[in-house]
Motif scaffolding. Structure first.
Motif, PDB file in Angstrom:
ATOM      1  N   PHE A  10      -5.230   5.506   8.322  1.00  0.00           N
ATOM      2  CA  PHE A  10      -5.871   6.311   7.279  1.00  0.00           C
ATOM      3  C   PHE A  10      -7.323   6.571   7.640  1.00  0.00           C
ATOM      4  O   PHE A  10      -7.936   5.856   8.441  1.00  0.00           O
TER       5      PHE A  10
ATOM      6  N   CYS B 152      -5.402   9.999  -1.751  1.00  0.00           N
ATOM      7  CA  CYS B 152      -6.723   9.367  -1.778  1.00  0.00           C
ATOM      8  C   CYS B 152      -6.688   8.080  -2.585  1.00  0.00           C
ATOM      9  O   CYS B 152      -6.231   8.063  -3.732  1.00  0.00           O
TER      10      CYS B 152
ATOM     11  N   LYS C 199      -3.888  10.303   4.721  1.00  0.00           N
ATOM     12  CA  LYS C 199      -4.375   9.340   3.738  1.00  0.00           C
ATOM     13  C   LYS C 199      -5.865   9.093   3.950  1.00  0.00           C
ATOM     14  O   LYS C 199      -6.350   9.032   5.078  1.00  0.00           O
TER      15      LYS C 199
ATOM     16  N   LYS D  18      -7.194  -0.001   8.764  1.00  0.00           N
ATOM     17  CA  LYS D  18      -7.356   1.436   9.050  1.00  0.00           C
ATOM     18  C   LYS D  18      -6.667   1.799  10.362  1.00  0.00           C
ATOM     19  O   LYS D  18      -5.967   2.813  10.456  1.00  0.00           O
TER      20      LYS D  18
ATOM     21  N   VAL E 252      -2.127   2.120   0.006  1.00  0.00           N
ATOM     22  CA  VAL E 252      -1.957   2.995   1.167  1.00  0.00           C
ATOM     23  C   VAL E 252      -0.492   3.039   1.598  1.00  0.00           C
ATOM     24  O   VAL E 252       0.049   4.105   1.920  1.00  0.00           O
TER      25      VAL E 252
ATOM     26  N   PRO F 296      -6.208   9.858  11.138  1.00  0.00           N
ATOM     27  CA  PRO F 296      -6.280   8.456  11.553  1.00  0.00           C
ATOM     28  C   PRO F 296      -7.479   8.177  12.463  1.00  0.00           C
ATOM     29  O   PRO F 296      -7.801   8.968  13.342  1.00  0.00           O
TER      30      PRO F 296
ATOM     31  N   ALA G 176      -9.602  12.768   6.948  1.00  0.00           N
ATOM     32  CA  ALA G 176      -8.321  12.198   6.551  1.00  0.00           C
ATOM     33  C   ALA G 176      -7.410  11.914   7.737  1.00  0.00           C
ATOM     34  O   ALA G 176      -6.291  11.448   7.552  1.00  0.00           O
TER      35      ALA G 176
END
Length: 260
Positions: free
Chosen positions: A172, A49, A136, A167, A127, A16, A14
């Motif tokens: 996340f 999630c 996240k 991402k 997100v 980054p 979870a």
């Protein structure tokens, strides 16, 4: 909750920049890995999630997660669990009753110049709506179906490149389940080359056993960070597992207590 005998910490996924690619085969499906990661992320990490499913409806996820002690409606009411029914978005016509569900984004127009943009926008919005103070995690279930549902493979490639860029931008973690039997080699190569961790699930070479369902091997991906823990995937170190109604039982290879 430690997944895969403490070899795959859910908390790290979870964070980054982490991208775990899970490759399975028809003879050894890997959705159980996503269930364990989802349960651990919600219960132990308190992560938000976002689950993007091409294969199973929400009720299926509710049923399995309930057996694992996770009530998804409770987490959904807290905005820490968001379900995106990607399969319905692609296959259901605009007049379908199911398409009116708030979890189903507008159906894709196959003639649109960017047919997967509605799905991408939904993921991005989910997100961004999450609590910025919480980690996240975005999970994709059986993405090989995307290649069959959207014939234009150029658009599929663009979609994945956009997800990977998102991402990095929004910070996340990412987990993707992809079948090696159903995916095109170019798409497998794209996701493998973009991963920080790569987990492969396979059936036993000797055939299915009543005591062992299959085995998994974990290795560092091409984009793994220098300070990541060392993941090794030598077959002699692969873990074997047996699936039960309540989840997976992990078996260190060679320590099956007479079962192997």
């Amino acid at each position: 909750m430690a997944v895969i005998a403490n070899g795959l910490p859910v908390a790290a996924l979870a964070e980054p920049g982490h991208f775990l690619l899970v490759n399975d085969r028809i003879a050894s499906p890997g959705q159980f890995i996503l269930h364990h990661i989802l349960a651990g992320a919600l219960k132990d990490v308190s992560a938000t999630c976002v689950l993007v499913s091409f294969l199973e409806p929400l009720d299926h996820w509710k049923s399995i997660q309930n057996k694992m002690g996770v009530a998804l409606p409770t987490y959904a009411s807290r905005k820490s669990f968001i379900f995106v029914d990607a399969f319905s978005q692609i296959t259901m016509p605009p007049t379908s009753p199911r398409s009116q569900d708030s979890l189903v984004v507008p159906p894709i127009d196959p003639d649109s110049p960017v047919p997967l943009r509605p799905l991408f926008d939904t993921i991005m919005g989910a997100v961004r709506s999450a609590d910025p103070e919480l980690p996240k995690l975005v999970l994709f279930d059986e993405v090989s179906l995307l290649e069959w549902l959207v014939p234009n493979q150029v658009e599929v490639t663009r979609f994945w490149r956009a997800v990977l860029a998102l991402k990095e931008k929004l910070g996340f973690g990412l987990v993707v389940l992809q079948s090696l039997d159903a995916s095109q080699s170019a798409m497998v190569d794209l996701l493998v080359s973009s991963s920080t961790m790569h987990l492969e699930i396979s059936a036993l070479a000797s055939g299915r056993s009543s005591a062992v369902t299959g085995e998994i091997a974990l290795q560092r991906g091409p984009l793994s960070l220098p300070d990541d823990a060392s993941y090794k995937a030598a077959r002699k170190q692969a873990l074997q597992y047996r699936l039960t109604e309540s989840g997976a039982v992990w078996i260190e290879r060679g320590t099956g207590g007479g079962m192997l």
